[in-house]
Design an enzyme around this catalytic site. Structure first.
Site, PDB file in Angstrom:
ATOM      1  N   GLU A 107       0.622  -1.187   0.232  1.00 38.80           N
ATOM      2  CA  GLU A 107      -0.423   0.063   0.247  1.00 38.80           C
ATOM      3  C   GLU A 107       0.885   0.908  -0.098  1.00 38.80           C
ATOM      4  O   GLU A 107       0.749   2.130   0.744  1.00 38.80           O
ATOM      5  CB  GLU A 107      -0.757   0.038   0.566  1.00 38.80           C
ATOM      6  CG  GLU A 107      -2.540   1.226   1.259  1.00 38.80           C
ATOM      7  CD  GLU A 107      -1.428   2.227   2.042  1.00 38.80           C
ATOM      8  OE1 GLU A 107      -1.365   2.748   0.849  1.00 38.80           O
ATOM      9  OE2 GLU A 107      -1.685   2.388   2.692  1.00 38.80           O
TER      10      GLU A 107
ATOM     11  N   GLU B 283       3.820   8.054  -4.213  1.00 36.78           N
ATOM     12  CA  GLU B 283       4.915   7.048  -3.810  1.00 36.78           C
ATOM     13  C   GLU B 283       6.591   6.102  -4.097  1.00 36.78           C
ATOM     14  O   GLU B 283       6.507   5.383  -3.640  1.00 36.78           O
ATOM     15  CB  GLU B 283       4.914   6.074  -2.292  1.00 36.78           C
ATOM     16  CG  GLU B 283       3.725   7.823  -1.212  1.00 36.78           C
ATOM     17  CD  GLU B 283       2.530   6.955  -0.246  1.00 36.78           C
ATOM     18  OE1 GLU B 283       3.074   5.725   0.225  1.00 36.78           O
ATOM     19  OE2 GLU B 283       2.266   7.716   0.365  1.00 36.78           O
TER      20      GLU B 283
END
Length: 717
Positions: free
Chosen positions: A201, A210
């Site tokens: 995640e 990210e």
């Protein structure tokens, strides 16, 4: 330390907590420790950035592994990770439930599972539990008959927390933890074989920020078996064309400042790119402005990203979108939906509340770690008519998604990459285009300059606006701008806009080097009779409001060059507080206990939990845009629930107290400090008081000018 005498606060009113006179000298400053960190596996050290918000100085310090362990395990330490999104994410029940359900469906037998960006190890523990209780009737492709869990986390403080959480839940022997980036793992060196299943995640509000794509690429190349199973299975991004005056004000300074009437041109005609926001998507709670948004299209799908196969680094697509209303497209609002299982039965969505979808099982809940994203359409936007076809060109790189609107007639963008450019935040752009704010600044500075001839003015902060304003109002004044954050960029900007603003750079200078203090040599043997600031410090927009009292520190360092009758603007800062109902924010910051069957109570202090804290512990004060904090009740004019206090600074610009610039909750371009209560408190008013309700609170506030720390304590009565 300056302490405030306890004062009774009626909960339907705002309270001025502390008056700070900026013409006085604060005590010498100590170092404030606001911490971020990097880590190194080879040395097992954390490199933490200590930042002094009242000087702007920072330094990297090394914390050894043992010292880091002591920091994390000692409840007396300050919250190391309070400003991260970990706590909010772990309090996101729909997210946790969706991942647990998908992992339970996917991990049904002993195999090798790798968790990339493991955080506290929640997904790793879910996989270990599912593996133990899975169906053994199917064939396992892993070389290990018992299975294994590999947890990869590059951030050393989180690795320490993960090990503590695993130990607390009896999982320390079932999960092998690596303090490495996933692209540093090697099969045959760190792990015995490629993994059968990936759980991960590493998503932000934009999805890719990210490092999702490079992480997946390396995992498929080096760490995973062919055709692996993954949780999530797929992510799909969606968008919608919108009209919004509020969003327009966040980026189009050139057209907004045209209505201010003060003669200052921060973005002169022909220099449209001289001062602007960065061309990127901005995370924002769009439900908070839903009444200020006009939808101009139906939602449309943009990109799909399959986790189970190697992704491309770059893709482009052109979409034909039918306008559903007449209007002006000011922005593209985007979001994403996760499909967590391969069958397509488990979903999680970041869609705004106005989107209805049968798949969106998480609609309607507020969280701060994942928001919608906004892409600004340049200038005044693009005018469209109902049923008109709009062409949207979408591109994704490894870390971002970009858009460009096109029509049949080519439009001039007005972007000249040859100009020196200043890039500011959307909120700062909106402030500089705000008519009321500029008029207040104009009036305050005009009054200050009325009886001053050939004055020497120092702009102590990064305000290009005030520099231009002084040069505009007084042709005989000499201006020295310190620009501690902008530095050379600020000087180049002033040079580029000087002609358009009718002043000569002979009267304006920017110090070439940052100095601890100035001498008479720097001021050309002349005393400074006007010291001003907004205050605004470039790059510090995320700080707590009172940390802009760095201006106070700057005034002190300049003491030797200030004249006896120097005028300081602003002359005072009023620290104010307001009792507030913030149920969504409080829930996202409350203490963790059981998350899908796993005890996380040991992480609360480090993550800066605020709600449900055991006495006498208190949560930290954190910066938020109050207007984006979900359900809000600003004033208690009727019985309700108090979750905490919003705190901000009102800047008094003149000695007559006639011009005050507020940064409170009703001013949406500023962040406020938020101090959440350990537990919500029922409050009422005199006319409807019940035995369970409180009608007032005694607040004790203390501010330490040596380090910028504010301590708030209260007692409801």
């Amino acid at each position: 330390m300056a302490s405030l005498i306890p004062t009774t606060l009626s909960l339907h009113s705002r309270l001025t907590r502390l008056t700070l006179t900026l013409t006085q000298t604060p005590r010498p400053l100590l170092r404030f420790k606001a911490t971020r960190a990097m880590s190194s596996e080879s040395t097992q050290r954390a490199f933490q950035l200590r930042l002094d918000p009242l000087t702007g100085n920072s330094e990297w310090i090394v914390i050894e592994e043992q010292e880091q362990e002591e920091q994390i395990s000692d409840n007396s330490q300050k919250p190391l990770l309070a400003t991260t999104s970990y706590l909010d994410m772990l309090n996101d029940s729909p997210r946790n439930k969706a991942f647990r359900q998908a992992i339970d469906k996917t991990v049904t037998q002993p195999c090798h599972v790798i968790d990339i960006g493991a955080g506290t190890g929640l997904l790793s523990m879910m996989a270990a539990r599912a593996m133990c209780s899975g169906d053994s009737s199917t064939t396992c492709r892993s070389s290990s008959s018992e299975g294994m869990i590999t947890a990869c986390e590059s951030y050393l403080p989180m690795v320490k927390l993960m090990r503590r959480v695993a130990r607390l839940n009896g999982m320390e022997r079932k999960i092998k933890v690596f303090n490495k980036r996933s692209d540093e793992l090697q099969v045959g060196v760190d792990i015995p074989s490629r993994a059968d299943i990936l759980v991960s995640e590493i998503l932000d509000s934009e999805l890719l920020g990210e490092g999702l794509i490079p992480s997946l690429q390396h995992a498929h190349d080096m760490l995973l078996v062919e055709n692996p199973q993954t949780v999530p299975y797929r992510a799909t991004t969606y968008g919608q064309l919108v009209e919004s005056k509020f969003l327009w004000k966040l980026h189009d300074l050139h057209n907004n400042e045209a209505d201010t009437g003060d003669g200052i041109h921060l973005v002169p005609s022909g220099l449209d790119s001289i001062l602007h926001v960065k061309s990127q998507q901005y995370a924002m709670h769009c439900d908070a402005i839903k009444e200020e948004i006009k939808l101009l299209s139906e939602p449309f799908k943009i990109f799909e990203f399959d986790f189970w196969k190697r992704p491309d680094s770059h893709r482009e697509i052109e979409l034909h979108i039918k306008a559903t209303n007449d209007g002006r497209v000011n922005a593209v609002v985007s979001w994403w939906i996760l499909q967590l299982d391969c069958e397509g039965t488990i979903f999680y969505s970041t869609a705004p509340g106005w989107i209805c979808s049968a798949m969106n099982t998480s609609a309607g809940h507020w969280c701060d770690h994942w928001k919608q994203c906004v892409w600004f359409v340049s200038g005044k936007g693009m005018s469209v008519s109902k049923d008109e076809e709009v062409y949207l060109h979408a591109v994704h790189t490894e870390t971002s998604i970009l858009y460009n609107l096109k029509t049949d007639v080519p439009r001039k963008s007005g972007f000249d990459t040859g100009d020196p450019q200043l890039i500011l935040s959307p909120e700062r752009i909106a402030i500089y285009g705000d008519r009321e704010w500029r008029q207040s600044m104009f009036q305050a500075l005009r009054n200050a300059l009325q009886e001053r001839v050939n004055s020497l003015c120092i702009v102590a902060d990064d305000s290009v606006f005030l520099t231009l304003l002084v040069a505009h109002l007084s042709k005989t004044s000499h201006v020295i701008s310190l620009f501690p954050g902008l530095r050379d960029k600020g000087a180049q900007y002033l040079q580029a806009v000087a002609d358009a603003n009718g002043f000569s750079m002979d009267h304006v200078e920017v110090l070439e080097k940052r100095k601890t203090c100035l001498t008479m040599h720097d001021t050309h043997q002349k005393k400074v009779d006007l010291l001003i600031g907004e205050p605004f410090y470039y790059g510090n927009e995320g700080m707590l409001p009172w940390q802009n009292l760095r201006f106070w520190k700057e005034r002190t360092l300049l003491d030797s060059v200030l004249s006896k009758d120097v005028l300081v603007m602003p002359c005072k800062g009023l620290l104010k507080a307001c009792a507030m109902s913030l149920p969504d924010l409080w829930k996202s910051r409350r203490c963790l206990s059981n998350i899908e069957g796993f005890d996380h109570s040991v992480v609360n202090t480090t993550l800066g939990a605020c709600g449900e804290l055991p006495a006498p512990e208190e949560g930290p004060c954190l910066p938020f845009y109050i207007w984006q904090c979900g359900e809000i009740k600003v004033e208690f004019t009727e019985p309700g629930i108090c979750h905490g206090f919003a705190l901000w600074i009102d800047w008094v610009m003149d000695s007559d107290n006639s011009i005050v610039l507020s940064t409170g909750p009703d001013k949406r371009y500023w962040k406020q400090g938020v101090k959440l209560l350990a537990n919500p408190v029922a409050v009422g008013i005199h006319e409807s008081r019940k035995t369970v309700e409180h009608i007032s609170t005694v607040i004790e506030a203390s501010f330490d000018p040596s380090n910028g720390e504010l301590i708030i304590r209260n007692n409801f009565i």
